[in-house]
Write an enzyme that holds these catalytic residues in place. Structure first.
Site, PDB file in Angstrom:
ATOM      1  N   HIS A   1       1.005  -1.249  -0.025  1.00  0.00           N
ATOM      2  CA  HIS A   1      -0.150  -0.095   0.185  1.00  0.00           C
ATOM      3  C   HIS A   1       0.904   1.430   0.067  1.00  0.00           C
ATOM      4  O   HIS A   1       2.006   1.351   0.585  1.00  0.00           O
ATOM      5  CB  HIS A   1      -1.031   0.115   0.967  1.00  0.00           C
ATOM      6  CG  HIS A   1      -0.542   0.183   2.706  1.00  0.00           C
ATOM      7  ND1 HIS A   1      -0.198   1.280   3.251  1.00  0.00           N
ATOM      8  CD2 HIS A   1      -0.179  -1.073   3.598  1.00  0.00           C
ATOM      9  CE1 HIS A   1       0.182   1.129   4.432  1.00  0.00           C
ATOM     10  NE2 HIS A   1       0.258  -0.379   4.694  1.00  0.00           N
TER      11      HIS A   1
ATOM     12  N   ASP B   1       5.864   2.242   6.681  1.00  0.00           N
ATOM     13  CA  ASP B   1       4.453   1.520   6.714  1.00  0.00           C
ATOM     14  C   ASP B   1       3.994   2.159   5.535  1.00  0.00           C
ATOM     15  O   ASP B   1       3.141   3.112   6.203  1.00  0.00           O
ATOM     16  CB  ASP B   1       3.945   1.243   8.030  1.00  0.00           C
ATOM     17  CG  ASP B   1       2.519   0.617   8.034  1.00  0.00           C
ATOM     18  OD1 ASP B   1       2.226   0.238   7.079  1.00  0.00           O
ATOM     19  OD2 ASP B   1       2.068   0.576   8.960  1.00  0.00           O
TER      20      ASP B   1
ATOM     21  N   GLU C   1      -5.021   1.682   2.567  1.00  0.00           N
ATOM     22  CA  GLU C   1      -5.127   0.378   3.318  1.00  0.00           C
ATOM     23  C   GLU C   1      -5.097   0.717   4.864  1.00  0.00           C
ATOM     24  O   GLU C   1      -5.715   0.211   5.647  1.00  0.00           O
ATOM     25  CB  GLU C   1      -3.658  -0.159   3.312  1.00  0.00           C
ATOM     26  CG  GLU C   1      -3.581  -1.508   3.687  1.00  0.00           C
ATOM     27  CD  GLU C   1      -2.837  -1.689   5.274  1.00  0.00           C
ATOM     28  OE1 GLU C   1      -2.946  -2.508   5.910  1.00  0.00           O
ATOM     29  OE2 GLU C   1      -2.452  -0.323   5.686  1.00  0.00           O
ATOM     30  N   GLU C   2      -4.744   2.055   5.342  1.00  0.00           N
ATOM     31  CA  GLU C   2      -4.782   2.445   6.696  1.00  0.00           C
ATOM     32  C   GLU C   2      -5.964   2.489   7.246  1.00  0.00           C
ATOM     33  O   GLU C   2      -6.348   2.776   8.447  1.00  0.00           O
ATOM     34  CB  GLU C   2      -3.796   3.532   6.814  1.00  0.00           C
ATOM     35  CG  GLU C   2      -2.414   3.027   6.788  1.00  0.00           C
ATOM     36  CD  GLU C   2      -1.525   2.444   7.740  1.00  0.00           C
ATOM     37  OE1 GLU C   2      -2.437   1.938   8.810  1.00  0.00           O
ATOM     38  OE2 GLU C   2      -0.338   1.901   7.596  1.00  0.00           O
TER      39      GLU C   2
ATOM     40  N   ASP D   1       3.857  -6.083   3.369  1.00  0.00           N
ATOM     41  CA  ASP D   1       3.762  -5.098   4.453  1.00  0.00           C
ATOM     42  C   ASP D   1       4.752  -5.091   5.580  1.00  0.00           C
ATOM     43  O   ASP D   1       5.818  -6.096   5.479  1.00  0.00           O
ATOM     44  CB  ASP D   1       2.392  -5.118   5.139  1.00  0.00           C
ATOM     45  CG  ASP D   1       1.550  -3.898   5.613  1.00  0.00           C
ATOM     46  OD1 ASP D   1       2.595  -2.841   5.913  1.00  0.00           O
ATOM     47  OD2 ASP D   1       0.434  -3.811   5.381  1.00  0.00           O
TER      48      ASP D   1
ATOM     49  N   HIS E   1       4.399   3.076  13.146  1.00  0.00           N
ATOM     50  CA  HIS E   1       3.252   4.396  13.570  1.00  0.00           C
ATOM     51  C   HIS E   1       3.941   5.506  14.137  1.00  0.00           C
ATOM     52  O   HIS E   1       3.077   6.077  14.827  1.00  0.00           O
ATOM     53  CB  HIS E   1       2.046   3.840  13.819  1.00  0.00           C
ATOM     54  CG  HIS E   1       1.008   3.067  12.959  1.00  0.00           C
ATOM     55  ND1 HIS E   1      -0.414   3.053  13.123  1.00  0.00           N
ATOM     56  CD2 HIS E   1       1.226   2.459  11.730  1.00  0.00           C
ATOM     57  CE1 HIS E   1      -0.862   2.163  11.890  1.00  0.00           C
ATOM     58  NE2 HIS E   1       0.286   1.883  11.348  1.00  0.00           N
TER      59      HIS E   1
END
Length: 351
Positions: free
Chosen positions: A72, A184, A216-217, A239, A327
């Site tokens: 993604h 990410d 995606e998130e 991922d 994150h």
């Protein structure tokens, strides 16, 4: 097995530093398309903004399968939801944040007329005048604001509700670690591009659909649409995953360890990888002497889950890059693990 390609760290830096929150991945998409031009047979963009690239295989017609990869393009971030009379912006988060990592951050607000620099901070008293109770409090997203250093009138003339807001961070190499924001999942976007580049020298057996997905998130949305369209026979999500091999966490909770190879996912909270596919990848890694580790992630999901559930179901697994500080704006991957993932994917696609 010697590496099939050398890591292009400069490309990874560019992918990390470029901005693209869910639903506004156009800057990333432009970079991806520019990089894969000439590496694939077809490139198309669908209604959700996914890039779907096809590299045709060498097996005879009627024998070729469709193998879908998906990484993604989007990163966690924000959109503006309110501009007050003093010019302070309130935000809607796109993706999950630990707000302890958001204090006093440089951000960029992407307006129709260009980017504006800003400062992200929670409301309330600074430490010099805070009460003991204030100091213990962990603020919620709704308490954060962006200061653009401009008058309310000026901000309202420039900023619209819905404008993206991204965190700023320069990419750095720290020992064997490659560190920056949006690893990410730009690290997997990088892997996918480098796999396509390697397939110039060793053509795939089956048709490879390399999907660079959106949103995606916020719920695997792009991959759901792309998988429905592609109708793959085999799915491979790409991922990152947790590498909590750091002080304060026991080895039973580490999930993966940096530098010990690509992670072959067995389980996360959105999917259980297809066992025969897991076994096939593990056997291939052992045969080619590519370092790997097995992954069980208690919470989280990837595009693999979207592929696995499409139409009548698709045999699917996810390959993960062990990553520290997920994150945050200092997400860190290891060069060894990144190389191992590229090598394993190329070995699988060309066997």
């Amino acid at each position: 097995m010697p590496p099939v390609t050398q890591l292009n760290v400069e490309l990874l830096r560019r992918l990390s530093e470029i901005d693209g929150v869910p639903g506004r991945e156009e800057h990333v998409r432009d970079l991806v398309v520019a990089e894969i031009q000439g590496l694939v047979d077809e490139i198309r963009e669908d209604a959700l903004g996914n890039v779907v690239a096809l590299k045709r295989g060498t097996a005879p017609d009627g024998e070729r399968k469709k193998i879908m990869l998906s990484a993604h393009m989007d990163e966690i971030g924000f959109i503006v939801k309110f501009v007050d009379d003093k010019g302070y912006l309130r935000l809607q988060n796109l993706g999950g944040f630990d707000t302890r990592n958001l204090f006093a951050r440089n951000v960029t607000v992407w307006t129709k007329d260009g980017p504006l620099p800003g400062i992200l901070s929670p409301g309330g008293r600074p430490v010099h005048i805070a009460t003991p109770e204030d100091r213990k409090k962990v603020p919620e997203i709704k308490e954060f604001f962006v200061d653009l250093g401009r008058s309310g009138e000026d901000v309202k003339a420039k900023v619209r509700v819905g404008d993206p807001v991204t965190l700023d961070q320069a990419f750095r190499e720290i020992g064997d670690l490659l560190c920056g924001k949006a690893m990410d999942d730009r690290a997997s976007v990088f892997v996918q591009i480098e796999v396509l580049r390697a397939l110039q020298n060793a053509a795939p057996t089956h048709d490879v659909y390399a999907v660079f997905s959106t949103q995606e998130e916020v719920g695997l949305r792009g991959a759901i649409v792309a998988a429905y369209s592609v109708e793959p026979d085999i799915g491979i999500g790409l991922d990152v995953t947790l590498a909590v091999d750091t002080p304060g966490v026991g080895p039973d909770e580490a999930v993966t360890k940096m530098g010990e190879g690509v992670a072959v996912k067995l389980y996360d909270s959105t999917m259980i990888s297809t066992r025969w596919l897991v076994d096939e990848f593990v056997a291939l890694a052992e045969d080619k002497r590519i370092p790997y580790q097995l992954e069980i992630l208690p919470l989280g999901g990837t595009d693999g889950a979207a592929i696995q559930r499409t139409r009548g179901g698709v045999p699917t697994l996810t390959l993960s890059l062990p990553t520290r500080y997920i994150h945050t704006i200092v997400e860190s991957i290891h060069a060894t693990d990144t190389q191992a993932e590229i090598d394993l994917l190329v070995a699988y696609l060309t066997k």
